[in-house]
Design a protein around this motif. Structure first.
Motif, PDB file in Angstrom:
ATOM      1  N   ARG A 135      33.804  38.211  56.592  1.00  0.00           N
ATOM      2  CA  ARG A 135      33.708  38.742  57.962  1.00  0.00           C
ATOM      3  C   ARG A 135      33.488  37.634  58.988  1.00  0.00           C
ATOM      4  NH1 ARG A 135      29.760  43.828  56.810  1.00  0.00           N
ATOM      5  NH2 ARG A 135      31.150  44.949  55.401  1.00  0.00           N
TER       6      ARG A 135
ATOM      7  N   ARG B  73      39.209  38.914  62.783  1.00  0.00           N
ATOM      8  CA  ARG B  73      39.751  40.151  62.225  1.00  0.00           C
ATOM      9  C   ARG B  73      41.245  40.020  61.906  1.00  0.00           C
ATOM     10  NH1 ARG B  73      38.608  45.769  62.819  1.00  0.00           N
ATOM     11  NH2 ARG B  73      36.832  45.259  64.124  1.00  0.00           N
ATOM     12  N   TRP B  74      42.016  39.414  62.854  1.00  0.00           N
ATOM     13  CA  TRP B  74      43.459  39.298  62.635  1.00  0.00           C
ATOM     14  C   TRP B  74      43.755  38.447  61.393  1.00  0.00           C
ATOM     15  CZ3 TRP B  74      45.185  34.308  62.555  1.00  0.00           C
ATOM     16  CH2 TRP B  74      44.426  33.342  63.227  1.00  0.00           C
TER      17      TRP B  74
ATOM     18  N   ARG C  89      41.701  38.214  58.710  1.00  0.00           N
ATOM     19  CA  ARG C  89      41.333  39.007  57.530  1.00  0.00           C
ATOM     20  C   ARG C  89      42.418  40.045  57.211  1.00  0.00           C
ATOM     21  NH1 ARG C  89      36.699  41.968  58.798  1.00  0.00           N
ATOM     22  NH2 ARG C  89      36.423  40.897  60.765  1.00  0.00           N
ATOM     23  N   GLU C  90      42.981  40.663  58.258  1.00  0.00           N
ATOM     24  CA  GLU C  90      44.030  41.650  58.025  1.00  0.00           C
ATOM     25  C   GLU C  90      45.200  41.024  57.275  1.00  0.00           C
ATOM     26  OE1 GLU C  90      44.867  43.074  61.923  1.00  0.00           O
ATOM     27  OE2 GLU C  90      43.135  44.411  61.983  1.00  0.00           O
TER      28      GLU C  90
ATOM     29  N   GLU D 111      42.829  38.799  53.638  1.00  0.00           N
ATOM     30  CA  GLU D 111      41.622  39.152  52.891  1.00  0.00           C
ATOM     31  C   GLU D 111      41.920  39.502  51.430  1.00  0.00           C
ATOM     32  OE1 GLU D 111      38.939  41.754  54.827  1.00  0.00           O
ATOM     33  OE2 GLU D 111      37.778  42.187  53.042  1.00  0.00           O
TER      34      GLU D 111
END
Lengths: 108, 318
Positions: B15, B19-20, B22-23, B26
């Motif tokens: 985390r 976010r972009w 990890r999408e 991940e």
């Protein structure tokens, strides 16, 4: 080019590889001296892709987990060749200095 | 497949990444991480480990600064461009002022006080070190050049000088501080090096253009309002707006430069009170030029945004 980048590019020069195969190949190429962490590997791969030296290949699912393959590009081969030439020249120069002083390691 | 405690802890560590990112990555990263962690005790009670934690945090910093090559416009590219523009513009300012000072000395005219030739030398040396591939040296030189301003700012604040004095030091020093900070943050080990040829030529052009302002400097003592960096920025911005393709780091970097230079320029016109008519004209011209560049960049960006489809986050750029 950092040593990690050099080793990853060398690993990909053999064949397209997924992340875990790259980690194992780098460990073998460096005779165990370099063990890539996941975060480190993806930093290197991001830079290689951004610089056009490597690109994504295919994706597979292995035991329910995603495996994404990467392959070297023609630009990557050229960059690797240039780096090999640069390192070879350095090795020759260092070997010459050591040989002149009669030290082991100068033999090449 | 139910997630083990170790997988949950690793996902929690991830985390730290944007976010972009990890999408996009991940699942791939989790799969790789768990390849060699198959011991049942480890899966139940283990944690990612210090090495993996530091590597992930390092990746998080790089992706936030640099975009990792995954995004179309990487913040790192903007940061590096701001650093280079700052080094070129601010060093040109000091070169021009130094030449004008030398001419004054040769003619026996009174010298302009408060010059800082060492700042110009340090910035020029930092730029040369950066173009020579010595990023660490460049960062040290840039930080050292910014220290005197930081010292005066801190001592002014600590000694309880008038708020105006403290704010003045902050505004005067802001371009140097931003340049040094961008150099340190942007040119990390894996950052692409600047083009030696392009930036050497660009620096020579800006320095020569600065020398063309020496007569203005001699007539008006314009170094009091530092016009060279603004003139250089104006020329670069016009060239960019006329010739460039949409996208890239230039519009954002130029906008940052405008925002960094504008507060001090406005302060000189509105607050400082400039008695000399010639210097006042240069000061007002500086504000007008910066506002014009800012408005032109904003209008162009809005127009291009309407015409250009948004990039797909996470798709590779090359």
């Amino acid at each position: 080019m950092t040593e990690q980048t050099f080793l990853v590019l060398t690993a990909l020069a053999e064949e397209p590889l997924h992340g875990y195969a790259i980690v194992r190949s780098v460990a073998a190429l460096s005779e165990g001296r370099t063990r890539l962490r996941v975060g480190t590997l993806y930093g290197v791969l991001d830079r290689l892709v951004a610089d056009g030296l490597a690109e994504r290949d295919r994706e597979e699912v292995h035991q329910g987990r995603l495996r994404r393959y990467y392959r070297i590009t023609e630009t990557g081969y050229r960059a690797l060749s240039a780096e090999v030439a640069r390192l070879s020249a350095n090795v020759r120069a260092a070997s010459g200095v050591l040989r002149a002083r009669g030290l082991a390691g100068g033999a090449l | 497949m139910s997630a083990s405690n170790l997988e949950t802890r690793y996902r929690r560590l991830l985390r730290a990444l944007p976010r972009w990112y990890r999408e996009e990555r991940e699942e791939e990263m989790v799969a790789l991480f768990l390849e060699e962690r198959d011991d049942s005790t480890d899966l139940e009670h283990g944690w990612p480990g210090w090495g993996e934690t530091w590597a992930t945090l390092g990746l998080a910093v790089r992706t936030r600064l640099d975009g990792g090559g995954v995004r179309v416009l990487a913040p790192g590219a903007v940061v590096r461009l701001v650093a280079l523009l700052g080094l070129v513009g601010l060093s040109a300012e000091e070169v021009t002022a130094g030449v004008a000072q030398a001419v004054r000395w040769a003619l026996g005219w009174p010298l302009v006080p408060d010059r800082q030739p060492h700042v110009g030398l340090l910035l020029a040396a930092a730029l040369a070190a950066l173009l020579a591939g010595r990023r660490g040296t460049a960062a040290v030189l840039a930080v050292v050049s910014a220290l005197p301003g930081a010292w005066w700012f801190v001592s002014s604040a600590v000694q309880g000088d008038a708020a105006r004095s403290t704010v003045t030091w902050a505004l005067v020093s802001l371009p140097l501080w931003v340049t040094a900070a961008c150099l340190v943050a942007g040119f990390h080990r894996d950052a692409p090096p600047p083009s030696r040829r392009t930036w050497t030529r660009g620096t020579a052009a800006v320095w020569l253009a600065g020398l063309a302002l020496v007569p203005l400097e001699l007539v008006t003592a314009a170094s009091a309002v530092r016009p060279v960096a603004v003139v250089a920025l104006l020329v670069v911005a016009v060239a960019h707006l006329v010739t460039s393709r949409p996208g890239g780091a230039w519009p954002s970097a130029l906008t940052v430069c405008v925002l960094v230079l504008l507060p001090e320029s406005v302060r000189v016109v509105l607050v400082a009170g400039v008695p000399d008519a010639g210097v006042r004209a240069v000061a007002v011209g500086r504000v007008v030029a910066l506002v014009a560049v800012g408005v032109a960049l904003g209008v162009t960006r809005a127009r291009r945004r309407r015409l250009t489809p948004s990039p797909v986050p996470g798709s590779p750029t090359r």
